[in-house]
Design an enzyme around this catalytic site. Sequence first.
Site, PDB file in Angstrom:
ATOM      1  N   ASP A   1      -3.089  11.945  -2.067  1.00  0.00           N
ATOM      2  CA  ASP A   1      -3.207  13.395  -2.197  1.00  0.00           C
ATOM      3  C   ASP A   1      -3.603  13.733  -3.632  1.00  0.00           C
ATOM      4  O   ASP A   1      -2.930  13.320  -4.575  1.00  0.00           O
ATOM      5  CB  ASP A   1      -1.861  14.050  -1.862  1.00  0.00           C
ATOM      6  CG  ASP A   1      -1.961  15.552  -1.666  1.00  0.00           C
ATOM      7  OD1 ASP A   1      -2.767  16.192  -2.379  1.00  0.00           O
ATOM      8  OD2 ASP A   1      -1.234  16.080  -0.809  1.00  0.00           O
TER       9      ASP A   1
ATOM     10  N   GLU B   1       0.862  -1.182   0.000  1.00  0.00           N
ATOM     11  CA  GLU B   1       0.000   0.000   0.000  1.00  0.00           C
ATOM     12  C   GLU B   1       0.899   1.232   0.000  1.00  0.00           C
ATOM     13  O   GLU B   1       1.712   1.403   0.915  1.00  0.00           O
ATOM     14  CB  GLU B   1      -0.923   0.020   1.214  1.00  0.00           C
ATOM     15  CG  GLU B   1      -1.858   1.233   1.226  1.00  0.00           C
ATOM     16  CD  GLU B   1      -2.653   1.371   2.510  1.00  0.00           C
ATOM     17  OE1 GLU B   1      -3.672   2.100   2.498  1.00  0.00           O
ATOM     18  OE2 GLU B   1      -2.248   0.789   3.539  1.00  0.00           O
TER      19      GLU B   1
ATOM     20  N   ASN C   1      10.077   7.004  -0.095  1.00  0.00           N
ATOM     21  CA  ASN C   1       9.348   7.733  -1.120  1.00  0.00           C
ATOM     22  C   ASN C   1       8.948   6.777  -2.244  1.00  0.00           C
ATOM     23  O   ASN C   1       9.758   5.967  -2.694  1.00  0.00           O
ATOM     24  CB  ASN C   1      10.229   8.853  -1.685  1.00  0.00           C
ATOM     25  CG  ASN C   1       9.461   9.834  -2.547  1.00  0.00           C
ATOM     26  OD1 ASN C   1       8.682   9.439  -3.411  1.00  0.00           O
ATOM     27  ND2 ASN C   1       9.690  11.113  -2.329  1.00  0.00           N
TER      28      ASN C   1
ATOM     29  N   LYS D   1      -3.862  21.189  -8.408  1.00  0.00           N
ATOM     30  CA  LYS D   1      -3.340  22.190  -9.323  1.00  0.00           C
ATOM     31  C   LYS D   1      -2.583  21.528 -10.472  1.00  0.00           C
ATOM     32  O   LYS D   1      -1.837  20.573 -10.275  1.00  0.00           O
ATOM     33  CB  LYS D   1      -2.427  23.165  -8.583  1.00  0.00           C
ATOM     34  CG  LYS D   1      -3.169  23.998  -7.538  1.00  0.00           C
ATOM     35  CD  LYS D   1      -2.245  24.968  -6.838  1.00  0.00           C
ATOM     36  CE  LYS D   1      -3.012  25.807  -5.813  1.00  0.00           C
ATOM     37  NZ  LYS D   1      -2.129  26.745  -5.091  1.00  0.00           N
TER      38      LYS D   1
ATOM     39  N   GLU E   1       4.932   4.594   3.662  1.00  0.00           N
ATOM     40  CA  GLU E   1       4.500   5.930   4.048  1.00  0.00           C
ATOM     41  C   GLU E   1       5.715   6.840   4.161  1.00  0.00           C
ATOM     42  O   GLU E   1       6.722   6.477   4.784  1.00  0.00           O
ATOM     43  CB  GLU E   1       3.755   5.873   5.387  1.00  0.00           C
ATOM     44  CG  GLU E   1       3.370   7.217   5.962  1.00  0.00           C
ATOM     45  CD  GLU E   1       2.456   8.024   5.046  1.00  0.00           C
ATOM     46  OE1 GLU E   1       2.770   9.210   4.803  1.00  0.00           O
ATOM     47  OE2 GLU E   1       1.448   7.469   4.570  1.00  0.00           O
TER      48      GLU E   1
ATOM     49  N   THR F   1     -10.323   2.978   5.226  1.00  0.00           N
ATOM     50  CA  THR F   1      -9.192   3.692   5.806  1.00  0.00           C
ATOM     51  C   THR F   1      -9.735   4.756   6.754  1.00  0.00           C
ATOM     52  O   THR F   1     -10.938   5.016   6.806  1.00  0.00           O
ATOM     53  CB  THR F   1      -8.342   4.362   4.719  1.00  0.00           C
ATOM     54  OG1 THR F   1      -9.056   5.490   4.201  1.00  0.00           O
ATOM     55  CG2 THR F   1      -8.024   3.397   3.580  1.00  0.00           C
ATOM     56  N   GLU F   2      -8.826   5.391   7.488  1.00  0.00           N
ATOM     57  CA  GLU F   2      -9.256   6.472   8.377  1.00  0.00           C
ATOM     58  C   GLU F   2      -9.896   7.605   7.582  1.00  0.00           C
ATOM     59  O   GLU F   2     -10.934   8.155   7.978  1.00  0.00           O
ATOM     60  CB  GLU F   2      -8.054   7.007   9.172  1.00  0.00           C
ATOM     61  CG  GLU F   2      -7.478   6.036  10.191  1.00  0.00           C
ATOM     62  CD  GLU F   2      -6.428   5.099   9.609  1.00  0.00           C
ATOM     63  OE1 GLU F   2      -5.857   4.315  10.371  1.00  0.00           O
ATOM     64  OE2 GLU F   2      -6.192   5.152   8.378  1.00  0.00           O
ATOM     65  N   TYR F   3      -9.278   7.970   6.455  1.00  0.00           N
ATOM     66  CA  TYR F   3      -9.829   9.034   5.620  1.00  0.00           C
ATOM     67  C   TYR F   3     -11.186   8.637   5.053  1.00  0.00           C
ATOM     68  O   TYR F   3     -12.103   9.442   4.963  1.00  0.00           O
ATOM     69  CB  TYR F   3      -8.870   9.352   4.465  1.00  0.00           C
ATOM     70  CG  TYR F   3      -7.725  10.257   4.848  1.00  0.00           C
ATOM     71  CD1 TYR F   3      -7.963  11.532   5.373  1.00  0.00           C
ATOM     72  CD2 TYR F   3      -6.407   9.859   4.665  1.00  0.00           C
ATOM     73  CE1 TYR F   3      -6.914  12.363   5.723  1.00  0.00           C
ATOM     74  CE2 TYR F   3      -5.346  10.686   5.005  1.00  0.00           C
ATOM     75  CZ  TYR F   3      -5.608  11.932   5.532  1.00  0.00           C
ATOM     76  OH  TYR F   3      -4.566  12.755   5.869  1.00  0.00           O
TER      77      TYR F   3
END
Length: 212
Positions: free
Chosen positions: A118, A44, A96, A122, A69, A191-193
């Site tokens: 994320d 993940e 990363n 933009k 992460e 997930t938490e989000y």
Amino acid sequence: MRQRNKPGAKDKLQQYPQYVIQSQETYKGKWQEAFPVAQPLHIEIGTGKGRFITQMAKMNPHINYIGIELSISVIATALDRLIEADLPNVKLMNVNAMDLRSYFEKGDVDRIYLNFSDPWPKKRHEKRRLTYKTFLDVYKDILIEQGEIHFKTDNQGLFEYSLKSFSEYGLQLIFVSLDLHNSDFEENIMTEYEEKFSSKGNRIYRCEVRYK
């Protein structure tokens, strides 16, 4: 959004090598040695606080998992969850996603999960989106033949962009839901989000794609 620094997070990661992989390069091409049992490996990218990866490992003891992460403070919270769960088939990595080729060889990974990445809305930040073509190149280089990406988000714009990106790259769409929580999809791990956004009435989008 900038994450608040968690005091002592870096030291804590180093204190638990049984859960947090420290020398990632040493396992390149031989990731089964990092786990007690040689099994398919799912990763993940952007594991956050670790709820999804931990629950998946509980539900699927026949699969090995790695939660990746970048934020030290966030992955330290995931570590707390993993310590409590004490599962042998899940590890964490603080690296990363663009550097994954340094840690994995072709065929090391069977599946990749991208959960609530994320959106970088933009246009000038397009290359930072985890479904941008350069990331798709990276994933292709570490996945097995016909490896899969499972992608989930509440951001309609990112979902539409990602479907287009997958299509232009030549990936095969094998599943899509425009309203996951009102579908017949079973065994969804939130997930938490996801829990936060869905409680506000946000629609959850999900798709699965496969490299040809």
